[in-house]
Design a protein around this motif. Structure first.
Motif, short mmCIF file in Angstrom:
data_model
loop_
_atom_site.label_atom_id
_atom_site.label_comp_id
_atom_site.label_asym_id
_atom_site.label_seq_id
_atom_site.Cartn_x
_atom_site.Cartn_y
_atom_site.Cartn_z
N LYS A 227 0.85 -1.16 0.22
CA LYS A 227 -0.12 0.02 0.01
C LYS A 227 0.77 1.16 -0.09
CE LYS A 227 -3.86 -2.20 2.28
NZ LYS A 227 -4.71 -2.21 3.56
N ILE A 228 2.14 1.22 0.52
CA ILE A 228 2.96 2.31 0.25
C ILE A 228 3.23 2.94 -1.16
CG2 ILE A 228 5.34 3.12 0.76
CD1 ILE A 228 5.55 1.00 3.08
N ARG A 229 3.04 3.95 -1.46
CA ARG A 229 3.15 4.39 -2.98
C ARG A 229 4.42 4.70 -3.44
NH1 ARG A 229 -1.64 9.34 -2.95
NH2 ARG A 229 -3.22 7.70 -2.36
N SER A 230 5.37 5.26 -2.67
CA SER A 230 6.79 5.35 -3.16
C SER A 230 7.51 4.11 -3.13
CB SER A 230 7.57 6.35 -2.06
OG SER A 230 7.57 5.92 -1.02
N ALA A 231 8.44 3.90 -4.17
CA ALA A 231 9.11 2.95 -4.20
C ALA A 231 10.48 2.70 -2.88
CB ALA A 231 10.06 2.79 -5.66
N GLU A 232 10.80 4.07 -2.75
CA GLU A 232 11.85 4.16 -1.67
C GLU A 232 11.33 3.92 -0.38
OE1 GLU A 232 15.39 4.75 0.27
OE2 GLU A 232 14.98 4.68 -2.02
N GLY A 233 9.98 4.19 -0.12
CA GLY A 233 9.11 3.63 0.95
C GLY A 233 9.01 2.19 1.19
N LYS A 234 8.79 1.46 -0.12
CA LYS A 234 8.45 0.06 0.06
C LYS A 234 10.03 -0.56 0.30
CE LYS A 234 4.78 -0.32 -3.30
NZ LYS A 234 4.30 -0.73 -4.73
N ARG A 235 10.85 -0.10 -0.21
CA ARG A 235 12.31 -0.81 0.03
C ARG A 235 12.82 -0.54 1.60
NH1 ARG A 235 17.45 0.37 0.77
NH2 ARG A 235 16.85 2.83 0.84
N LYS A 236 12.64 0.60 2.10
CA LYS A 236 13.09 0.83 3.51
C LYS A 236 12.06 -0.12 4.28
CE LYS A 236 14.60 5.77 3.34
NZ LYS A 236 14.50 6.97 3.76
N ALA A 237 10.80 0.02 3.84
CA ALA A 237 9.91 -1.01 4.85
C ALA A 237 10.26 -2.78 4.68
CB ALA A 237 8.59 -0.67 4.49
N PHE A 238 10.66 -2.76 3.45
CA PHE A 238 10.90 -4.35 3.04
C PHE A 238 12.17 -4.74 3.94
CE2 PHE A 238 12.39 -7.83 0.63
CZ PHE A 238 11.62 -8.79 1.09
N SER A 239 13.10 -3.89 3.86
CA SER A 239 14.48 -4.14 4.32
C SER A 239 14.53 -4.30 5.62
CB SER A 239 15.38 -2.84 3.84
OG SER A 239 14.91 -1.59 4.84
N THR A 240 13.41 -3.73 6.61
CA THR A 240 13.56 -3.85 7.84
C THR A 240 12.91 -5.58 8.43
OG1 THR A 240 10.97 -3.32 8.30
CG2 THR A 240 12.93 -1.53 8.53
N CYS A 241 12.56 -5.96 7.36
CA CYS A 241 12.13 -7.47 7.67
C CYS A 241 12.48 -8.58 6.89
CB CYS A 241 10.54 -7.70 7.75
SG CYS A 241 9.72 -6.96 6.03
N ALA A 242 13.46 -8.18 5.85
CA ALA A 242 13.89 -9.02 4.81
C ALA A 242 14.78 -9.87 5.59
CB ALA A 242 14.55 -8.32 3.87
N SER A 243 15.54 -9.82 6.48
CA SER A 243 16.66 -10.55 7.20
C SER A 243 15.85 -11.62 7.70
CB SER A 243 17.58 -10.11 7.90
OG SER A 243 18.38 -9.03 7.32
N HIS A 244 15.06 -11.33 8.60
CA HIS A 244 13.93 -12.24 9.39
C HIS A 244 13.18 -13.09 8.47
CE1 HIS A 244 10.36 -13.19 11.60
NE2 HIS A 244 11.41 -13.97 12.72
#
Length: 315
Positions: A227-244
């Motif tokens: 639901k996040i519109r910006s690609a940068e926002g999506k990248r930052k959000a995904f990076s916080t949980c990618a490792s887990h």
């Protein structure tokens, strides 16, 4: 069965690697290296979290506990396995087998619960970022951690008591390189119905429950990220949980491949047991590598630990 013909088992024989004599020494060297990397990698993660103030948050407290589990879990089986690879004595005492099974099941169960708590932590951080500090307080984090360890060890206590209250006679040869519930229960000469039902019912409820918490948390996380519109926002959000998320896939993937996959007639039991080593030894080694490569904060903290003078000069 005549009661006088029953032989009380005082020790077990671990035969998990006895049918692979041609690869004993290469396996020994391989698993010594893997075990050392596991201890070093997870030890560095713990050191980075303890020494870096930026990492002293609920998310990294949970990660520190995962690193502890990744140190303890292989330590319950690998030293004995390495000894068996070098010597002809593959025996383990009755009490030693019970203790090994207890700690192995307890630590594995704790990790299942911990991964669910870590998924919930990421769910709160991404879906409710403004309320995260109010929901995931240090007190709440400690309560969740206490619950995961208590649940894991209590669950293991029930299974260990039900397994070793069985009668063992005739064979004492455990068809694995460590004491685990299925191969030990298979040696019993008494009814194993209660022990097997406890594994199915308690293990099923706890395991499936923890998996569903993890799955539902990530369904909401992915939905929120999309639901996040910006690609940068999506990248930052995904990076916080990618490792887990990678760790979750690795844990459940190796578990399913080890325990749930159909047995192939084309492979010997020794090859199948060799595959089970990947679950108990390889995964704990890869977890710190995943977090150190995918998480910029952990990478920065590790640089300070490994190169303190260079980092202090830059600052």
């Amino acid at each position: 069965m005549d009661i006088y013909n029953l032989t009380t088992v005082t020790q077990f024989i671990l035969i998990g690697l006895s049918d692979l004599p041609e690869v004993r020494y290469p396996l020994f060297v391989t698993f010594v290296i893997i075990y050392q990397i596991t201890l070093l990698g997870n030890g560095l993660i713990l050191l980075a979290i303890v020494t870096e103030k930026k990492l002293q948050t609920p998310m990294y407290y949970l990660l520190a506990n995962l690193s502890l589990l990744d140190i303890f879990c292989p330590s319950a089986t690998v030293p004995k396995m390495l000894k068996n690879l070098l010597t002809e004595d593959h025996s383990i005492s009755f009490v030693g087998c019970a203790l090994q099974l207890y700690f192995l099941v307890a630590l594995a169960g704790t990790e299942v619960f911990l991964l669910a708590v870590m998924a919930y932590d990421r769910y709160v951080a991404i879906c409710f970022p403004l309320r995260y500090s109010l929901i995931m307080t240090k007190v709440r984090c400690v309560q969740l951690l206490f619950g995961t360890w208590a649940a894991g060890f209590l669950n293991s206590f029930v299974h260990t008591m039900s397994t070793f209250s069985l009668s063992f006679c005739n064979s004492n040869r455990v068809n694995q390189y460590y004491c685990d519930i299925p191969p030990v229960v298979a040696l019993s000469c008494s009814s194993t119905y209660i022990a097997e039902m406890l594994v199915l019912v308690i293990g099923g409820i706890c395991g499936v429950g923890a998996f569903l918490i993890t799955l539902i948390s990530y369904i909401y996380i992915v939905s929120t990220i999309l639901k996040i519109r910006s690609a940068e926002g999506k990248r930052k959000a995904f990076s916080t949980c990618a490792s887990h998320l990678l760790v979750v896939f690795l844990f459940y993937g190796t578990t399913i491949f080890t325990y749930i996959r159909p047995t192939s007639s084309q492979h010997s039991p020794g090859r199948d047991r060799l595959i089970s080593m990947l679950y108990g030894v390889i995964t704990p080694m890869l977890n710190p590598i995943i977090y150190s490569l995918r998480n910029t904060e952990v990478k920065g903290a590790l640089r300070k630990v490994l190169h303190p003078r260079i980092c202090s000069q830059r600052e």
